[in-house]
Scaffold this motif. Structure first.
Motif, PDB file in Angstrom:
ATOM      1  N   PHE A 313      18.002 -16.776  46.768  1.00  0.00           N
ATOM      2  CA  PHE A 313      17.492 -16.647  45.406  1.00  0.00           C
ATOM      3  C   PHE A 313      17.978 -17.809  44.554  1.00  0.00           C
ATOM      4  O   PHE A 313      17.249 -18.330  43.714  1.00  0.00           O
ATOM      5  CB  PHE A 313      17.924 -15.302  44.799  1.00  0.00           C
ATOM      6  N   THR A 314      19.242 -18.193  44.765  1.00  0.00           N
ATOM      7  CA  THR A 314      19.768 -19.332  44.008  1.00  0.00           C
ATOM      8  C   THR A 314      18.994 -20.595  44.375  1.00  0.00           C
ATOM      9  O   THR A 314      18.640 -21.389  43.500  1.00  0.00           O
ATOM     10  CB  THR A 314      21.261 -19.531  44.325  1.00  0.00           C
ATOM     11  N   ALA A 315      18.714 -20.761  45.686  1.00  0.00           N
ATOM     12  CA  ALA A 315      17.977 -21.938  46.132  1.00  0.00           C
ATOM     13  C   ALA A 315      16.575 -21.976  45.531  1.00  0.00           C
ATOM     14  O   ALA A 315      16.046 -23.037  45.214  1.00  0.00           O
ATOM     15  CB  ALA A 315      17.895 -21.956  47.653  1.00  0.00           C
ATOM     16  N   LEU A 316      15.992 -20.797  45.347  1.00  0.00           N
ATOM     17  CA  LEU A 316      14.651 -20.726  44.750  1.00  0.00           C
ATOM     18  C   LEU A 316      14.718 -20.748  43.227  1.00  0.00           C
ATOM     19  O   LEU A 316      13.711 -20.554  42.561  1.00  0.00           O
ATOM     20  CB  LEU A 316      13.939 -19.446  45.197  1.00  0.00           C
ATOM     21  N   ARG A 317      15.915 -20.921  42.711  1.00  0.00           N
ATOM     22  CA  ARG A 317      16.143 -20.892  41.258  1.00  0.00           C
ATOM     23  C   ARG A 317      15.765 -19.559  40.640  1.00  0.00           C
ATOM     24  O   ARG A 317      15.305 -19.492  39.502  1.00  0.00           O
ATOM     25  CB  ARG A 317      15.371 -22.015  40.558  1.00  0.00           C
ATOM     26  N   LEU A 318      15.917 -18.492  41.409  1.00  0.00           N
ATOM     27  CA  LEU A 318      15.759 -17.165  40.829  1.00  0.00           C
ATOM     28  C   LEU A 318      17.123 -16.748  40.293  1.00  0.00           C
ATOM     29  O   LEU A 318      18.158 -17.230  40.748  1.00  0.00           O
ATOM     30  CB  LEU A 318      15.285 -16.171  41.891  1.00  0.00           C
ATOM     31  N   SER A 319      17.116 -15.838  39.318  1.00  0.00           N
ATOM     32  CA  SER A 319      18.380 -15.513  38.657  1.00  0.00           C
ATOM     33  C   SER A 319      19.146 -14.431  39.404  1.00  0.00           C
ATOM     34  O   SER A 319      18.621 -13.773  40.306  1.00  0.00           O
ATOM     35  CB  SER A 319      18.096 -15.037  37.240  1.00  0.00           C
ATOM     36  N   ALA A 320      20.393 -14.249  38.990  1.00  0.00           N
ATOM     37  CA  ALA A 320      21.222 -13.179  39.542  1.00  0.00           C
ATOM     38  C   ALA A 320      20.594 -11.831  39.222  1.00  0.00           C
ATOM     39  O   ALA A 320      20.783 -10.862  39.952  1.00  0.00           O
ATOM     40  CB  ALA A 320      22.618 -13.246  38.948  1.00  0.00           C
ATOM     41  N   TYR A 321      19.828 -11.780  38.129  1.00  0.00           N
ATOM     42  CA  TYR A 321      19.203 -10.514  37.742  1.00  0.00           C
ATOM     43  C   TYR A 321      18.118 -10.136  38.729  1.00  0.00           C
ATOM     44  O   TYR A 321      17.945  -8.979  39.092  1.00  0.00           O
ATOM     45  CB  TYR A 321      18.623 -10.634  36.335  1.00  0.00           C
ATOM     46  N   GLU A 322      17.376 -11.173  39.182  1.00  0.00           N
ATOM     47  CA  GLU A 322      16.337 -10.891  40.164  1.00  0.00           C
ATOM     48  C   GLU A 322      16.967 -10.472  41.498  1.00  0.00           C
ATOM     49  O   GLU A 322      16.402  -9.667  42.228  1.00  0.00           O
ATOM     50  CB  GLU A 322      15.423 -12.121  40.330  1.00  0.00           C
ATOM     51  N   TYR A 323      18.153 -10.997  41.742  1.00  0.00           N
ATOM     52  CA  TYR A 323      18.896 -10.583  42.940  1.00  0.00           C
ATOM     53  C   TYR A 323      19.251  -9.100  42.846  1.00  0.00           C
ATOM     54  O   TYR A 323      19.153  -8.358  43.827  1.00  0.00           O
ATOM     55  CB  TYR A 323      20.145 -11.454  43.076  1.00  0.00           C
ATOM     56  N   ALA A 324      19.639  -8.667  41.639  1.00  0.00           N
ATOM     57  CA  ALA A 324      19.972  -7.252  41.442  1.00  0.00           C
ATOM     58  C   ALA A 324      18.756  -6.376  41.717  1.00  0.00           C
ATOM     59  O   ALA A 324      18.868  -5.310  42.335  1.00  0.00           O
ATOM     60  CB  ALA A 324      20.485  -7.023  40.016  1.00  0.00           C
ATOM     61  N   ILE A 325      17.583  -6.837  41.272  1.00  0.00           N
ATOM     62  CA  ILE A 325      16.356  -6.075  41.527  1.00  0.00           C
ATOM     63  C   ILE A 325      16.127  -5.973  43.035  1.00  0.00           C
ATOM     64  O   ILE A 325      15.835  -4.900  43.569  1.00  0.00           O
ATOM     65  CB  ILE A 325      15.133  -6.753  40.868  1.00  0.00           C
ATOM     66  N   ALA A 326      16.267  -7.128  43.713  1.00  0.00           N
ATOM     67  CA  ALA A 326      16.029  -7.147  45.158  1.00  0.00           C
ATOM     68  C   ALA A 326      16.960  -6.180  45.874  1.00  0.00           C
ATOM     69  O   ALA A 326      16.539  -5.435  46.765  1.00  0.00           O
ATOM     70  CB  ALA A 326      16.212  -8.561  45.700  1.00  0.00           C
ATOM     71  N   GLN A 327      18.238  -6.164  45.464  1.00  0.00           N
ATOM     72  CA  GLN A 327      19.210  -5.233  46.056  1.00  0.00           C
ATOM     73  C   GLN A 327      18.731  -3.796  45.943  1.00  0.00           C
ATOM     74  O   GLN A 327      18.723  -3.044  46.917  1.00  0.00           O
ATOM     75  CB  GLN A 327      20.529  -5.313  45.290  1.00  0.00           C
ATOM     76  N   GLY A 328      18.339  -3.441  44.710  1.00  0.00           N
ATOM     77  CA  GLY A 328      17.925  -2.064  44.455  1.00  0.00           C
ATOM     78  C   GLY A 328      16.686  -1.696  45.240  1.00  0.00           C
ATOM     79  O   GLY A 328      16.623  -0.631  45.872  1.00  0.00           O
TER      80      GLY A 328
END
Lengths: 370, 340
Positions: A313-328
């Motif tokens: 996600f970081t490599a794609l310049r997505l945020s930590a928030y989008e990472y949280a969504i993906a986790q959930g």
């Protein structure tokens, strides 16, 4: 032997059989791990294709290997508690307590007898950190197995208590200092693989030997799969639970050492979001939250997967928030998927009002049949 | 004996009240500054938001579940409403703000409810997942910036300044006390006198038995999570009003503390047990300690440890009582019968 005794023994046997059967039917070890391998490979491939220059950079891959172990160890600590049907919410607090102990001891010794002495005592200091983890795990163990408090409540309370005591001890500030051995391990690599990752693999191997190859491991599994059967087969519930939570505490203590290896400072508040993430990883890795079933391989793979997603996600310049969504989304999706496939495998569905009504009707029909 | 039993209450509310009285007396003896209107008003003020959240947690615990997504729902609903109102430069009045937030909260709660009830999944794990989803969506797509009072809708700022009692120099009692008291009474009434309320207890006590007596378990559970989402949203708006800012990074992370207060209030984590009175007392005790530990000469860093010790002591007493009941089922049954 009286009639009653035979009857109760027979009952016990039947329950034991049921427990063993459910244990056998749960042997999805290859399934859960295989699924995690596929998920890991797919996520890895997706990011590698989408952003090869950043994601496949050796530095990035090393970062994954450096970041995954601490959360991996915390997840394993929760996994072993979940295996008995419990949970350990205090595990991050235990890890921080271990890190604070090591940091404080090191600073105190180097202040009183010089840095060289402190460095020469590095192993002792590090072991003291693990011992603190074991001791706090034992506190959980006593409350759960002797006093008889539910694990989730016990560890909810001890989480507050351990974290609170750490706050009192540090005064709420970050303390720094650690034996130089720890940051050295943090920087070291073995054939290009970060040493921290090697530590995770070693601990994981030790844990899976404990779970699958020792009597204690069998007892832990049976305790979670069917506590009644475990009791009838003469397993001391008290001892099993006690050792489980001590093991969980030790894993937390080692995780605390990894905190220090990455960054030689400790605070009571470090990694407060880790507890929920660790539960996510444990469940993703195929651990049954109701107990009885878990695979160490699956959990390690799940920890790696989440770290891959995070750095991808970081490599794609997505945020930590989008990472949280993906986790959930990942967590809920895996649960739903499991539930659907579990229902399909299981033949008689749980009697709902409708099926019960149908059953009653059918019974009537059977009777009228000649 | 009979009187003592009644004083103790069904969920040890009496014991909790006694503990609160002991703490209050100790604090009053230790510091004459304790018995002032200011202390009391501050206690009420700091209890308002946790109390609303705690009622939601209570409902879920009674039904046999655990919800950790409520702070995410709360700040999602409150921040989205305020941010929209700010951007659109449209002030829907304070009632409108509450109404919009309530709808958002109920919708998010419905999502929890459908996933949990439809697939019969463990509530803790599901709400853990939805917590991440809700907070992630809020911060990634709706907004991650702090909204200061100067940019907030006028009606929210007016509500922030609305005081019930204002004693110059001693403190003030905030007007938000009124909706919170109404909610407390409403939840108490619902749990005690409505079919829905009794169904929640029945499901928490024994889901299968509830199903067999004709309670529509799935529908009740979905409705319950809708209600809990709405309660969380109200708590979120009140926290924005009291805090005079909308910060999307707050609230999440407080969930376990709120659950601890409710458990301290006598609710059982296995479902089927719990009371509004106990919950109110549990929240008050935790806030009393958080606000005033310093008066006893104990440094404020001890707050968290003190709450932890109290929680462990509370659940130990419960666990030991349960173990005793298991050993002497007959005596306990008689006691229950006497109580009834």
């Amino acid at each position: 032997m009286s009639d009653l005794d035979t009857k109760s023994m027979r009952n016990g046997n039947r329950k034991l059989d049921g427990g063993v059967q459910s244990l056998v039917s749960r042997i999805q070890v290859p399934r859960a791990s295989a699924r995690m391998v596929i998920i890991l490979l797919v996520t890895f491939a997706v990011f590698a294709v989408l952003r090869p220059s950043v994601f496949l950079n050796p530095l990035n891959l090393q970062n994954i290997g450096v970041a995954a172990p601490e959360i991996g160890l915390l997840s394993l600590a929760i996994t072993i508690a979940m295996l008995t049907g419990g949970i350990d919410l205090s595990i991050v607090a235990i890890a921080n307590a271990s890190a604070i102990t090591v940091s404080t001891l090191y600073t105190a010794i180097s202040a009183s007898s010089g840095e060289a002495t402190a460095e020469s005592l590095a192993i002792v200091i590090i072991l003291a950190g693990v011992a603190v983890g074991a001791a706090l795990g034992a506190v959980n163990g006593v409350l759960i197995s002797v006093v008889g408090i539910t694990p989730i409540l016990t560890t909810l309370g001890t989480m507050q208590l351990f974290n609170g005591l750490a706050l009192v001890f540090t005064g709420g500030v970050t303390i720094s200092g650690a034996p130089s051995l720890l940051p050295e391990i943090g920087r070291a690599t073995l054939a290009g693989v970060p040493m921290l990752f090697v530590v995770l693999i070693l601990v994981a191997i030790a844990l899976s030997v404990l779970i699958d190859r020792t009597p204690l491991g069998r007892k832990i599994q049976l305790q979670g799969a069917n506590p009644v059967a475990a009791r009838y087969s003469g397993i001391s519930q008290r001892k099993t639970l006690m050792l489980t939570y001590i093991a969980s505490g030790v894993l937390g203590g080692i995780a605390g050492l990894l905190f220090l290896s990455r960054n030689p400072s400790a605070s009571a508040d470090y990694g407060s979001s880790y507890i929920l993430l660790a539960i996510v990883i444990a469940v993703l890795g195929g651990t049954n939250p109701n107990g009885g079933f878990a695979t160490v391989t699956g959990v390690v793979l799940a920890a790696l997967t989440l770290q891959v997603v995070s750095s991808g996600f970081t490599a794609l310049r997505l945020s930590a928030y989008e990472y949280a969504i993906a986790q959930g989304v990942l967590l809920v999706a895996v649960l739903v998927f499991d539930q659907i496939s579990f229902r399909r495998r299981k033949k008689p569905p749980l009697p709902t009002t409708e099926t019960a009504a149908i059953a009653v009707e059918n019974r009537g029909k059977d009777r009228t049949r000649p | 004996m009979e009187l003592l039993r009644r004083l103790r209450g069904a969920n040890n509310e009496g014991v909790l009240l006694a503990v609160i009285i002991v703490v209050v007396v100790a604090m009053a003896l230790a510091s004459p500054a304790f018995f002032t209107a200011g202390t009391f008003f501050a206690l009420v003020r700091s209890s308002l938001v946790p109390l609303v959240f705690a009622l939601g947690v209570l409902l879920v615990l009674i039904s046999g579940g655990i919800d950790v997504s409520f702070p995410a729902i709360a700040i999602f609903a409150a921040y989205t409403t305020v941010a929209w109102s700010t951007e659109a430069s449209f002030d829907p009045t304070i009632v409108g703000i509450f109404a919009i937030a309530l709808v958002i909260g109920a919708a998010l709660g419905a999502l929890n409810g459908v996933v949990i009830a439809r697939f019969r999944l463990p509530t803790l794990i599901v709400t853990l997942g939805t917590q991440g989803v809700f907070q992630g969506i809020l911060l990634a797509y709706i907004g991650s910036t702090y909204i200061a009072a100067s940019r907030m809708p006028q009606s929210v700022n007016d509500a922030s300044g609305a005081l019930l009692v204002d004693i110059p120099g001693a403190g003030f009692l905030h007007a938000m006390l009124i909706p919170v008291v109404l909610i407390v009474v409403g939840v108490w009434w619902m749990l005690r006198y409505t079919t829905f309320g009794r169904s929640i207890f029945a499901i928490g006590g024994d889901t299968e038995a509830a199903r067999r007596v004709g309670i529509k378990v799935v529908r009740t559970q979905v409705l319950l999570y809708v209600l809990v989402g709405a309660l969380a949203a109200i708590g979120g708006v009140i926290s924005v009003i009291l805090g005079r800012n909308a910060n999307p990074q707050t609230l999440v992370g407080t969930e376990l503390d709120i659950i601890a207060a409710v458990v301290l209030g006598g609710a059982s984590i296995f479902g089927g047990r719990g009371s509004v009175v106990g919950t109110v007392l549990g929240v008050l005790l935790v806030q009393l300690i958080n606000n005033n530990l310093v008066l006893l000469g104990i440094p404020s860093t001890w707050q968290r440890a003190a709450v932890g010790i109290l929680l462990i002591a509370g659940v130990s007493v419960q666990a030991i009582a349960t173990a005793r009941a298991r050993r002497h089922p007959k005596a306990m049954l008689e006691e229950e019968l006497v109580k009834a």
